[in-house]
Scaffold this motif. Structure first.
Motif, PDB file in Angstrom:
ATOM      1  N   ASP A 170       0.833  -1.190   0.000  1.00  0.00           N
ATOM      2  CA  ASP A 170       0.000   0.000   0.000  1.00  0.00           C
ATOM      3  C   ASP A 170       0.870   1.244   0.000  1.00  0.00           C
ATOM      4  OD1 ASP A 170      -2.375  -1.463   0.149  1.00  0.00           O
ATOM      5  OD2 ASP A 170      -2.193  -1.626   2.330  1.00  0.00           O
ATOM      6  N   LYS A 171       0.436   2.242  -0.742  1.00  0.00           N
ATOM      7  CA  LYS A 171       1.116   3.523  -0.702  1.00  0.00           C
ATOM      8  C   LYS A 171       0.585   4.313   0.494  1.00  0.00           C
ATOM      9  CE  LYS A 171       0.097   4.726  -4.974  1.00  0.00           C
ATOM     10  NZ  LYS A 171       0.065   5.527  -6.217  1.00  0.00           N
ATOM     11  N   LEU A 172       1.491   4.720   1.384  1.00  0.00           N
ATOM     12  CA  LEU A 172       1.073   5.475   2.566  1.00  0.00           C
ATOM     13  C   LEU A 172       0.663   6.885   2.182  1.00  0.00           C
ATOM     14  CD1 LEU A 172       3.871   4.330   5.048  1.00  0.00           C
ATOM     15  CD2 LEU A 172       1.673   3.258   4.562  1.00  0.00           C
ATOM     16  N   THR A 179       6.537   7.370   0.200  1.00  0.00           N
ATOM     17  CA  THR A 179       6.258   6.195   1.023  1.00  0.00           C
ATOM     18  C   THR A 179       7.559   5.531   1.452  1.00  0.00           C
ATOM     19  OG1 THR A 179       4.136   5.780  -0.053  1.00  0.00           O
ATOM     20  CG2 THR A 179       5.175   3.914   1.052  1.00  0.00           C
ATOM     21  N   LEU A 183       8.868   4.907   5.284  1.00  0.00           N
ATOM     22  CA  LEU A 183       9.204   3.576   5.791  1.00  0.00           C
ATOM     23  C   LEU A 183      10.606   3.562   6.401  1.00  0.00           C
ATOM     24  CD1 LEU A 183       7.779   1.280   2.959  1.00  0.00           C
ATOM     25  CD2 LEU A 183       6.904   1.508   5.284  1.00  0.00           C
ATOM     26  N   ASN A 249       3.165  -4.494  11.028  1.00  0.00           N
ATOM     27  CA  ASN A 249       3.054  -3.801   9.745  1.00  0.00           C
ATOM     28  C   ASN A 249       3.398  -2.319   9.926  1.00  0.00           C
ATOM     29  OD1 ASN A 249       2.092  -2.503   7.351  1.00  0.00           O
ATOM     30  ND2 ASN A 249       0.692  -4.212   7.007  1.00  0.00           N
ATOM     31  N   ASN A 251       2.701   0.148   8.212  1.00  0.00           N
ATOM     32  CA  ASN A 251       1.565   1.035   7.950  1.00  0.00           C
ATOM     33  C   ASN A 251       0.886   1.441   9.248  1.00  0.00           C
ATOM     34  OD1 ASN A 251       2.175   0.379   5.333  1.00  0.00           O
ATOM     35  ND2 ASN A 251       0.083  -0.060   4.717  1.00  0.00           N
ATOM     36  N   THR A 252       0.870   0.532  10.228  1.00  0.00           N
ATOM     37  CA  THR A 252       0.260   0.818  11.525  1.00  0.00           C
ATOM     38  C   THR A 252       0.992   1.953  12.226  1.00  0.00           C
ATOM     39  OG1 THR A 252      -0.398  -1.503  11.730  1.00  0.00           O
ATOM     40  CG2 THR A 252      -0.393  -0.190  13.745  1.00  0.00           C
ATOM     41  N   PHE A 254       2.641   4.326  10.783  1.00  0.00           N
ATOM     42  CA  PHE A 254       2.334   5.561  10.059  1.00  0.00           C
ATOM     43  C   PHE A 254       0.979   6.115  10.497  1.00  0.00           C
ATOM     44  CE2 PHE A 254       0.567   7.675   6.207  1.00  0.00           C
ATOM     45  CZ  PHE A 254       1.450   8.742   6.174  1.00  0.00           C
ATOM     46  N   LEU A 255       0.000   5.224  10.673  1.00  0.00           N
ATOM     47  CA  LEU A 255      -1.322   5.660  11.136  1.00  0.00           C
ATOM     48  C   LEU A 255      -1.249   6.224  12.556  1.00  0.00           C
ATOM     49  CD1 LEU A 255      -3.507   2.703   9.790  1.00  0.00           C
ATOM     50  CD2 LEU A 255      -3.433   5.044   8.908  1.00  0.00           C
ATOM     51  N   SER A 267      -6.946  -2.954  12.480  1.00  0.00           N
ATOM     52  CA  SER A 267      -6.230  -3.912  11.641  1.00  0.00           C
ATOM     53  C   SER A 267      -6.383  -5.329  12.203  1.00  0.00           C
ATOM     54  CB  SER A 267      -4.749  -3.549  11.548  1.00  0.00           C
ATOM     55  OG  SER A 267      -4.012  -4.561  10.908  1.00  0.00           O
ATOM     56  N   GLY A 342       4.362  -6.170   5.363  1.00  0.00           N
ATOM     57  CA  GLY A 342       4.818  -4.793   5.502  1.00  0.00           C
ATOM     58  C   GLY A 342       5.729  -4.576   6.689  1.00  0.00           C
TER      59      GLY A 342
END
Length: 480
Positions: A170-172, A179, A183, A249, A251-252, A254-255, A267, A342
């Motif tokens: 996924d693109k953040l 992205t 990362l 992950n 992404n988590t 980043f959120l 998630s 991820g």
């Protein structure tokens, strides 16, 4: 196939490796290891020269599609491993080129499987390079280059899909380059944070750096022969916590940085990951508590090994090969589950396990009620057919490679537990297995052909199998 652009990207990889080789050279300089320093400088110069030669090949087009993405990714990891093995051979630490390649691939793929019976006598520069390969390979050198390279034709996402672990990328943010920067920013910040916590525990700076490199990349190369068995309980808890954190992950994170706490908590993969860890720790703690002085000690070792195995880090705080059969079976199952997509961890990935489970539930419902529409969902979203197909194909390829590898290395004559866990440890990028490849043993007893099989498995496991298999397809190399 756009050969010229592939060669151009390989030149960037070599330039990057040349720069990275200067860091162990500096470590050698600090410890007065002059001959080792010369080896690293020579290897860096060789990478630079080869990079300049490839750089002279001018691509007529910078368009870069999935075929080039897979080929470049697989070839990049092969090239950096070959060049990274040179210091081991030239310093005499690992004179056998196949052994040196095994150790280097194990480092870059963050596997942590070693052919060395002892590591405490290695030069500091070599120890630094050995652990630093984990940190380089953890997030992936191509992901780092994505933030710098000007490519076209959807090139950035094609490279990221080919190298990043997990069923999807996924693109953040809208731009893939951004992205990649995010990362690596998260990756670097977590590494520094662990390094600081280790210093608080009075760990020497050099040792703390190697530990942070290995934990961040979920690698497993240690600087002591007993891994973490002789280190303090504080150090073991710090490493346990950060191993588990690096298996989440990204992404988590980043959120969380964006303060989207509800979305991060939603998630299913992350929740499933932590649930598996808690259940496994509970089972093992109850199973082994009679072997230790207190329940607290049993809990510490259980948490350390569960965190180490599920994140595919491969550190050990004790010889878990001596644990009861139930505990060892739990660890073997965790080898296959792996960490989150991820993350820097290996294995099949928790997300794929969830997708397979949800797909099974869907098929069972439709078998009982053919007229009922029972869509499979994850995180509230419909799992599309393409994702299910890709997961099934991955699992099929995984089983095929596992079975073929197990058959090939069985020719060496080791027992089945050794062979089975050796392939599980290398294909899932874990490190130690059981019996002859247990936490206090090594892979040095295997023949060169068996080691070559496991080198392929380590690369295939790190790159999610398909980039390595694509190299063997004739269509990959045809010009269209």
């Amino acid at each position: 196939m756009n050969y010229a652009i592939v060669f151009r990207l390989l030149s960037y990889i070599l330039f990057c490796e040349a720069a990275l080789l200067l860091l162990p050279a500096i470590a050698s300089l600090c410890y007065g290891e002059w001959s080792v320093l010369g080896v690293f400088v020579l290897t860096a110069a060789l990478c630079l020269v080869l990079g300049l030669l490839l750089r002279r090949i001018k691509p007529s087009s910078k368009v870069f599609y999935m075929r080039e993405g897979f080929a470049t990714t697989a070839l990049s990891w092969v090239v950096i491993s070959i060049m990274g093995a040179i210091p081991f051979v030239l310093t005499g630490c690992i004179p056998n080129p196949v052994d040196a390649m095994f150790e280097t691939v194990s480092g870059f793929t963050t596997t942590g499987a070693s052919i060395l019976p002892a590591v405490e006598g290695l030069p500091k520069g070599v120890l630094f390079w050995r652990s630093f390969t984990h940190w380089i390979g953890g997030m992936g050198v191509l992901v780092f280059l994505l933030s710098l390279l000007p490519l076209t034709g959807g090139s950035h996402v094609n490279l990221m899909k080919a190298e990043s672990p997990g069923p999807q990328v996924d693109k953040l943010v809208p731009k893939v380059q951004s992205t990649a920067k995010i990362l690596y920013g998260i990756y670097f910040a977590l590494t520094v944070l662990e390094f600081l916590f280790l210093l608080v525990g009075r760990m020497p700076v050099f040792d703390a750096m190697l530990t942070a490199f290995g934990t961040a990349g979920t690698g497993g190369f240690g600087f002591k022969n007993d891994s973490f068995g002789s280190l303090s309980p504080y150090i073991q808890w710090v490493v346990t916590i950060f191993m588990i954190l690096f298996g989440v992950n990204f992404n988590t994170y980043f959120l969380l940085l964006l303060r989207r706490f509800r979305r991060a908590a939603a998630s299913e993969e992350v929740r499933g990951y932590f649930l598996i860890i808690l259940v496994a720790i509970g089972i093992i703690t109850l199973n082994i508590h009679g072997m230790y002085d207190s329940l607290g000690v049993a809990l510490r070792h259980a948490a350390f090994q569960v965190g180490s195995i599920i994140t595919t880090t491969g550190f050990s705080s004790c010889d878990f090969d001596l644990w009861p059969t139930l505990s060892k079976e739990v660890l073997v199952m965790l080898m296959f589950v792996g960490a989150c997509a991820g993350s820097t961890g290996g294995g099949i990935k928790v997300s794929r396990i969830l997708i397979l489970g949800k797909t099974l539930g869907k098929e069972l419902k439709q078998a009982l009620h053919p007229q009922v529409v029972a869509p499979a969902r994850m995180d509230g979203k419909l799992i599309n057919h393409e994702t299910i197909r890709a997961t099934n194909v991955f699992l099929a390829a995984y089983i095929f490679i596992f079975a073929a590898s197990l058959f090939l290395i069985s020719l060496d004559g080791f027992d089945m537990v050794t062979n089975f866990t050796a392939i599980a440890a290398t294909l899932n990028n874990i490190g130690p297995g059981l019996n002859q490849v247990g936490p206090m043993m090594n892979f040095g007893g295997f023949s060169n052909p068996a080691k070559l099989v496991m080198i392929f498995d380590m690369l295939a496991g790190r790159l999610e199998i398909f980039p390595m298999l694509v190299l063997f397809l004739p269509d990959t190399w045809r010009k269209f």
